[in-house]
Motif scaffolding. Structure first.
Motif, PDB file in Angstrom:
ATOM      1  N   ARG A 122       0.818  -1.188   0.000  1.00  0.00           N
ATOM      2  CA  ARG A 122       0.000   0.000   0.000  1.00  0.00           C
ATOM      3  C   ARG A 122       0.866   1.258   0.000  1.00  0.00           C
ATOM      4  NH1 ARG A 122      -4.974   1.231   0.615  1.00  0.00           N
ATOM      5  NH2 ARG A 122      -5.725   2.997   1.814  1.00  0.00           N
ATOM      6  N   PRO A 123       0.577   2.213  -0.903  1.00  0.00           N
ATOM      7  CA  PRO A 123       1.316   3.465  -0.871  1.00  0.00           C
ATOM      8  C   PRO A 123       0.960   4.240   0.397  1.00  0.00           C
ATOM      9  CG  PRO A 123      -0.498   3.608  -2.435  1.00  0.00           C
ATOM     10  CD  PRO A 123      -0.436   2.189  -1.964  1.00  0.00           C
ATOM     11  N   TYR A 124       1.872   5.081   0.847  1.00  0.00           N
ATOM     12  CA  TYR A 124       1.662   5.823   2.093  1.00  0.00           C
ATOM     13  C   TYR A 124       0.932   7.129   1.777  1.00  0.00           C
ATOM     14  CZ  TYR A 124       2.780   6.385   7.065  1.00  0.00           C
ATOM     15  OH  TYR A 124       2.709   6.485   8.434  1.00  0.00           O
ATOM     16  N   ASN A 125      -0.341   7.002   1.453  1.00  0.00           N
ATOM     17  CA  ASN A 125      -1.175   8.178   1.180  1.00  0.00           C
ATOM     18  C   ASN A 125      -2.206   8.320   2.282  1.00  0.00           C
ATOM     19  OD1 ASN A 125       0.210   8.290  -1.233  1.00  0.00           O
ATOM     20  ND2 ASN A 125      -1.422   7.406  -2.453  1.00  0.00           N
ATOM     21  N   VAL A 126      -2.229   9.460   2.927  1.00  0.00           N
ATOM     22  CA  VAL A 126      -3.146   9.646   4.061  1.00  0.00           C
ATOM     23  C   VAL A 126      -3.836  10.997   3.998  1.00  0.00           C
ATOM     24  CG1 VAL A 126      -3.411   9.611   6.576  1.00  0.00           C
ATOM     25  CG2 VAL A 126      -1.535   8.349   5.521  1.00  0.00           C
ATOM     26  N   VAL A 127      -5.134  10.978   4.206  1.00  0.00           N
ATOM     27  CA  VAL A 127      -5.872  12.219   4.410  1.00  0.00           C
ATOM     28  C   VAL A 127      -6.197  12.326   5.906  1.00  0.00           C
ATOM     29  CG1 VAL A 127      -8.086  11.136   3.742  1.00  0.00           C
ATOM     30  CG2 VAL A 127      -7.863  13.624   3.732  1.00  0.00           C
ATOM     31  N   PHE A 128      -5.722  13.414   6.504  1.00  0.00           N
ATOM     32  CA  PHE A 128      -5.982  13.672   7.918  1.00  0.00           C
ATOM     33  C   PHE A 128      -7.192  14.600   8.028  1.00  0.00           C
ATOM     34  CE2 PHE A 128      -1.409  12.744   7.805  1.00  0.00           C
ATOM     35  CZ  PHE A 128      -1.280  11.845   8.854  1.00  0.00           C
ATOM     36  N   ASP A 129      -8.127  14.229   8.880  1.00  0.00           N
ATOM     37  CA  ASP A 129      -9.374  14.970   9.080  1.00  0.00           C
ATOM     38  C   ASP A 129      -9.248  15.740  10.390  1.00  0.00           C
ATOM     39  OD1 ASP A 129     -11.951  15.640  10.012  1.00  0.00           O
ATOM     40  OD2 ASP A 129     -12.861  13.772   9.327  1.00  0.00           O
ATOM     41  N   LEU A 130      -9.173  17.073  10.283  1.00  0.00           N
ATOM     42  CA  LEU A 130      -8.959  17.903  11.480  1.00  0.00           C
ATOM     43  C   LEU A 130     -10.132  18.854  11.684  1.00  0.00           C
ATOM     44  CD1 LEU A 130      -6.756  18.642  13.706  1.00  0.00           C
ATOM     45  CD2 LEU A 130      -6.225  20.580  12.219  1.00  0.00           C
ATOM     46  N   THR A 131     -10.835  18.671  12.808  1.00  0.00           N
ATOM     47  CA  THR A 131     -11.974  19.542  13.116  1.00  0.00           C
ATOM     48  C   THR A 131     -11.861  20.150  14.512  1.00  0.00           C
ATOM     49  OG1 THR A 131     -13.190  17.561  13.786  1.00  0.00           O
ATOM     50  CG2 THR A 131     -13.651  18.417  11.590  1.00  0.00           C
ATOM     51  N   THR A 132     -10.673  20.080  15.090  1.00  0.00           N
ATOM     52  CA  THR A 132     -10.486  20.616  16.432  1.00  0.00           C
ATOM     53  C   THR A 132      -9.431  21.716  16.435  1.00  0.00           C
ATOM     54  OG1 THR A 132      -9.845  20.096  18.704  1.00  0.00           O
ATOM     55  CG2 THR A 132      -8.779  18.827  16.983  1.00  0.00           C
ATOM     56  N   LYS A 133      -9.584  22.654  17.374  1.00  0.00           N
ATOM     57  CA  LYS A 133      -8.568  23.703  17.527  1.00  0.00           C
ATOM     58  C   LYS A 133      -7.605  23.345  18.661  1.00  0.00           C
ATOM     59  CE  LYS A 133     -11.734  26.390  20.413  1.00  0.00           C
ATOM     60  NZ  LYS A 133     -12.554  27.608  20.503  1.00  0.00           N
ATOM     61  N   ASP A 134      -7.819  22.197  19.238  1.00  0.00           N
ATOM     62  CA  ASP A 134      -7.005  21.728  20.357  1.00  0.00           C
ATOM     63  C   ASP A 134      -5.516  21.746  20.027  1.00  0.00           C
ATOM     64  OD1 ASP A 134      -6.598  19.999  22.852  1.00  0.00           O
ATOM     65  OD2 ASP A 134      -5.753  18.776  21.244  1.00  0.00           O
ATOM     66  N   SER A 135      -4.705  22.268  20.966  1.00  0.00           N
ATOM     67  CA  SER A 135      -3.287  22.462  20.674  1.00  0.00           C
ATOM     68  C   SER A 135      -2.519  21.144  20.574  1.00  0.00           C
ATOM     69  CB  SER A 135      -2.651  23.374  21.727  1.00  0.00           C
ATOM     70  OG  SER A 135      -2.801  22.794  23.004  1.00  0.00           O
ATOM     71  N   VAL A 136      -2.890  20.162  21.400  1.00  0.00           N
ATOM     72  CA  VAL A 136      -2.194  18.867  21.312  1.00  0.00           C
ATOM     73  C   VAL A 136      -2.434  18.229  19.940  1.00  0.00           C
ATOM     74  CG1 VAL A 136      -2.067  16.515  22.236  1.00  0.00           C
ATOM     75  CG2 VAL A 136      -2.273  18.446  23.800  1.00  0.00           C
ATOM     76  N   SER A 137      -3.653  18.340  19.426  1.00  0.00           N
ATOM     77  CA  SER A 137      -3.953  17.770  18.110  1.00  0.00           C
ATOM     78  C   SER A 137      -3.197  18.508  17.010  1.00  0.00           C
ATOM     79  CB  SER A 137      -5.460  17.822  17.844  1.00  0.00           C
ATOM     80  OG  SER A 137      -6.140  16.961  18.738  1.00  0.00           O
ATOM     81  N   GLN A 138      -3.113  19.827  17.123  1.00  0.00           N
ATOM     82  CA  GLN A 138      -2.337  20.614  16.151  1.00  0.00           C
ATOM     83  C   GLN A 138      -0.883  20.133  16.123  1.00  0.00           C
ATOM     84  OE1 GLN A 138      -2.463  24.929  16.010  1.00  0.00           O
ATOM     85  NE2 GLN A 138      -4.629  25.024  16.521  1.00  0.00           N
ATOM     86  N   GLN A 139      -0.303  20.002  17.314  1.00  0.00           N
ATOM     87  CA  GLN A 139       1.098  19.591  17.382  1.00  0.00           C
ATOM     88  C   GLN A 139       1.291  18.153  16.917  1.00  0.00           C
ATOM     89  OE1 GLN A 139       1.397  20.730  21.532  1.00  0.00           O
ATOM     90  NE2 GLN A 139       2.812  22.409  21.054  1.00  0.00           N
ATOM     91  N   SER A 140       0.316  17.295  17.251  1.00  0.00           N
ATOM     92  CA  SER A 140       0.436  15.887  16.865  1.00  0.00           C
ATOM     93  C   SER A 140       0.453  15.724  15.347  1.00  0.00           C
ATOM     94  CB  SER A 140      -0.726  15.072  17.438  1.00  0.00           C
ATOM     95  OG  SER A 140      -0.682  15.058  18.841  1.00  0.00           O
ATOM     96  N   VAL A 141      -0.508  16.337  14.665  1.00  0.00           N
ATOM     97  CA  VAL A 141      -0.596  16.108  13.221  1.00  0.00           C
ATOM     98  C   VAL A 141       0.652  16.647  12.521  1.00  0.00           C
ATOM     99  CG1 VAL A 141      -1.900  18.194  12.560  1.00  0.00           C
ATOM    100  CG2 VAL A 141      -2.184  16.085  11.257  1.00  0.00           C
ATOM    101  N   ILE A 142       1.205  17.740  13.024  1.00  0.00           N
ATOM    102  CA  ILE A 142       2.437  18.267  12.423  1.00  0.00           C
ATOM    103  C   ILE A 142       3.613  17.325  12.685  1.00  0.00           C
ATOM    104  CG2 ILE A 142       4.149  20.142  12.595  1.00  0.00           C
ATOM    105  CD1 ILE A 142       1.590  20.809  10.992  1.00  0.00           C
ATOM    106  N   ARG A 143       3.691  16.792  13.906  1.00  0.00           N
ATOM    107  CA  ARG A 143       4.791  15.865  14.203  1.00  0.00           C
ATOM    108  C   ARG A 143       4.687  14.618  13.322  1.00  0.00           C
ATOM    109  NH1 ARG A 143       3.912  15.040  19.298  1.00  0.00           N
ATOM    110  NH2 ARG A 143       3.074  12.944  19.129  1.00  0.00           N
ATOM    111  N   TRP A 144       3.454  14.105  13.160  1.00  0.00           N
ATOM    112  CA  TRP A 144       3.264  12.913  12.322  1.00  0.00           C
ATOM    113  C   TRP A 144       3.676  13.191  10.882  1.00  0.00           C
ATOM    114  CZ3 TRP A 144      -2.382  12.269  14.453  1.00  0.00           C
ATOM    115  CH2 TRP A 144      -2.326  11.837  15.781  1.00  0.00           C
TER     116      TRP A 144
END
Lengths: 138, 138, 138
Positions: free
Chosen positions: A23-45
């Protein structure tokens, strides 16, 4: 006649190979929160995935309260977003409908951030094209 | 003989066309929260999507703490749910197992709300049929 | 010649049958929260699903803040995890990258818990193999 038969075999095999191959590494991330931990997590990932997988295609789709990630003055990861948005395999896509609903103008978005007409349709289209789906929360 | 060959070509092409054609707007929403912002968001999205896409098929599956959306006296969007549930392309489906676990009776659900034996299996079945999947949170 | 034609028909039919048959109960659960309600929910769901569907294949993939579910001294459902991990159709898979990032060692994980090199890639691989996907939140 034999030529057509060979053609059919190739066509059938190509379908099966397409299904079976890694499987190719293609991902769509669905972000609906302004939460800071989630912001930092998706960027780190995204930083890690694109570093470890040069061909990975990654898209963050933002709607609902997710727009803060890419809004000037609200994002807590503005530098990372601006840098990652220059990577041709990474995109940050804001839902036009959400922007109108929240009175956010394109000029308020960080450089390189794009928009899509409908965030949810963007996500399900990627899913339909075989992209992986990850909802970002914590 | 030639007839069969044509048949095979048509069959092969039909598979490829089915994969390539534009994705229908079918979405299963997974709701497990009683959070008021999430309740309002999913209703706003469904109102917008069904207004802009007459053929869109939308289903909200509720389990865990998601039952409040369609429970009398608890839903903060009761009027919207009742109205939307009349749309043949929109459904609100509550997990039977969750209802038993939480001692919620069908009589407590808003008019037009349906139930499914197993909410998680309902969701993954829709996914398997090619529906898009959106987890509702914020 | 006829033999090949029969072969093609069988191949085509097998593809269509594979698409049409009833969906197996395979689910990958995506857990990125340490929230206690979410920990208890995913365990309750897995207990119920595996009880009601002997062939169901269930995997919980943990990264972000999801590691608490299977970490000694932090899990609030340690006994359940240890028991479920003995079921060959249930697996608890922790992301190696998250473990390194959070300085969690394998010795801190509950018995039977496994690890995967990359939690997100594990999830999208399962999605690509036709497994259902459920994000665990509330």
């Amino acid at each position: 006649m034999k030529y057509y038969l060979v053609l059919f075999v190739v066509a059938l095999l190509s379908i099966q190979i397409a299904v079976a191959q890694s499987r190719p590494y293609n991902v769509v991330f669905d972000l609906t929160t302004k939460d800071s931990v989630s912001q930092q997590s998706v960027i780190r990932w995204i930083n890690l995935i694109s570093k470890n997988n040069a061909d990975a295609k990654l898209e963050v789709v933002m709607y609902g309260q997710g727009l803060d990630l890419v809004t000037k003055g609200k994002s807590i990861v503005a530098d990372d977003v601006t840098k990652l948005a220059q990577n041709k395999n990474v995109s940050f896509a804001v839902c036009d409908i959400a922007m109108k609903h929240q009175n956010v103008d394109k000029s308020q978005l960080l450089p390189g951030v794009t928009t899509v007409p409908d965030g949810i349709y963007e996500i399900i289209t990627k899913q339909g094209e075989g992209w992986g789906y990850i909802k970002v929360t914590h």
